[in-house]
Scaffold this motif. Structure first.
Motif, mmCIF file in Angstrom:
data_model
loop_
_atom_site.group_PDB
_atom_site.id
_atom_site.type_symbol
_atom_site.label_atom_id
_atom_site.label_comp_id
_atom_site.label_asym_id
_atom_site.label_seq_id
_atom_site.Cartn_x
_atom_site.Cartn_y
_atom_site.Cartn_z
ATOM 1 N N THR A 39 -12.029 6.067 4.149
ATOM 2 C CA THR A 39 -11.668 5.215 5.286
ATOM 3 C C THR A 39 -11.512 6.048 6.547
ATOM 4 O OG1 THR A 39 -9.339 5.411 4.617
ATOM 5 C CG2 THR A 39 -10.549 3.459 3.872
ATOM 6 N N ARG A 50 -9.236 5.439 0.294
ATOM 7 C CA ARG A 50 -8.527 4.277 -0.249
ATOM 8 C C ARG A 50 -8.971 4.077 -1.690
ATOM 9 N NH1 ARG A 50 -6.321 -0.413 2.211
ATOM 10 N NH2 ARG A 50 -5.225 -1.574 0.565
ATOM 11 N N ASP A 94 -4.618 0.117 -4.273
ATOM 12 C CA ASP A 94 -3.570 -0.096 -3.282
ATOM 13 C C ASP A 94 -3.017 1.214 -2.719
ATOM 14 O OD1 ASP A 94 -3.700 -2.870 -3.566
ATOM 15 O OD2 ASP A 94 -2.294 -2.859 -5.253
ATOM 16 N N THR A 95 -3.714 2.309 -2.978
ATOM 17 C CA THR A 95 -3.224 3.620 -2.561
ATOM 18 C C THR A 95 -4.139 4.244 -1.512
ATOM 19 O OG1 THR A 95 -2.301 3.985 -4.780
ATOM 20 C CG2 THR A 95 -2.538 5.913 -3.361
ATOM 21 N N THR A 96 -3.532 4.791 -0.483
ATOM 22 C CA THR A 96 -4.250 5.579 0.508
ATOM 23 C C THR A 96 -3.909 7.047 0.277
ATOM 24 O OG1 THR A 96 -4.242 3.811 2.160
ATOM 25 C CG2 THR A 96 -4.538 6.052 2.966
ATOM 26 N N THR A 110 0.832 -1.199 0.000
ATOM 27 C CA THR A 110 0.000 0.000 0.000
ATOM 28 C C THR A 110 0.869 1.251 0.000
ATOM 29 O OG1 THR A 110 -1.741 -1.149 1.209
ATOM 30 C CG2 THR A 110 -1.811 1.246 1.220
ATOM 31 N N GLU A 111 0.544 2.178 -0.889
ATOM 32 C CA GLU A 111 1.243 3.458 -0.970
ATOM 33 C C GLU A 111 0.372 4.529 -0.324
ATOM 34 O OE1 GLU A 111 2.968 6.586 -4.343
ATOM 35 O OE2 GLU A 111 1.645 4.932 -4.920
ATOM 36 N N THR A 112 0.997 5.435 0.400
ATOM 37 C CA THR A 112 0.267 6.541 1.005
ATOM 38 C C THR A 112 0.722 7.850 0.374
ATOM 39 O OG1 THR A 112 0.010 5.383 3.115
ATOM 40 C CG2 THR A 112 -0.272 7.770 3.138
#
Length: 255
Positions: free
Chosen positions: A120, A126, A129-131, A2-4
């Motif tokens: 979220t 979200r 796969d990115t936040t 996961t990428e932020t």
């Protein structure tokens, strides 16, 4: 993994509203994330303003040929190649698409994510796969066609504004349920391109518009051969050997 991403502004929806905000904010030097699960350009580019106006423009040229005599030019009945008309419509979409494209907006410095989005937290989204954590959010998710709960509709093929422009064969008889602006503009365009057209409206066509102006449109539609069934509810729809039948009170309209 996961990428932020931390951003000043996160926009959900890459239609005309979302794209305008994204471009403006990026040009002001803000860090912008744009999320779109479908096609860039949204409704306006792909299923709304652009294709409908391109179709209307083609239909207007056909009508100009029929009405040319009033300008001192011999009138003629146009020969319509409907597949070619729709090729023109999609050509217009393709010519404008680069302006709304992911590549252009990434060139402006916008981070574009092509995934569905869900919140979220109060300041967190979200998408795949990115936040994304942002100071501000813009929800510009547009709209979807409303499919009325008419008995039998689920058992027959039908168009909405999202699928009509993929049709390559001119309908012999196009039955339109709904006499608002979209229904009326598509009715006139298809009639001018050679289809028989009936519009079924539960109240009066263009009911939210100025009544005097709606009367002008009504008169012109009837003059051009569009059949209007006003104050009539579509009670049920059935499949027939040649297409579909829409029951309006005691009347069955086949198309």
């Amino acid at each position: 993994m996961t990428e932020t991403i931390k951003a000043d502004l996160c926009i959900i929806g890459a239609g005309s509203g979302g794209l305008s905000v994204a471009a403006g904010a990026a040009m002001l030097g803000r860090k912008v994330v744009l999320i779109e699960k479908g096609e860039m350009g949204g409704d306006c580019l792909n299923t709304g303003c652009v294709p409908s106006k391109a179709l209307i423009a083609a239909a207007a040229r056909a009508e100009d040929m029929r009405e040319a005599e009033k300008f001192g030019v011999a009138s003629a009945e146009p020969k319509i190649d409907f597949a070619a008309v729709m090729k023109h419509v999609h050509g217009v979409i393709e010519s404008i698409a680069p302006i709304d494209s992911q590549e252009r907006f990434e060139g402006l410095g916008v981070t574009v994510i092509r995934e569905p989005a869900s919140f979220t937290g109060p300041r967190e989204i979200r998408a795949g796969d990115t936040t994304v954590r942002a100071k501000h959010f813009v929800i510009a998710t547009g709209s979807r066609p409303f499919v009325p709960p008419i008995p039998g509709l689920d058992d027959v093929p039908y168009f909405t504004n999202e699928t009509l422009f993929d049709n390559r064969a001119l309908p012999d008889h196009l039955v339109i349920i709904g006499g608002g602006p979209i229904g009326i503009e598509m009715a006139q365009a298809h009639r001018r391109l050679g289809a028989k057209v009936t519009v079924i409206e539960g109240d009066k066509i263009l009911g939210r518009e100025d009544p005097e102006l709606a009367d002008i449109v009504r008169t012109q539609l009837v003059k051009e051969g569009v059949a209007l069934v006003e104050g009539g509810k579509a009670d049920k729809i059935e499949k027939t050997l040649s297409g579909i039948s829409v029951t309006v009170g005691a009347r069955a309209i086949e198309g």
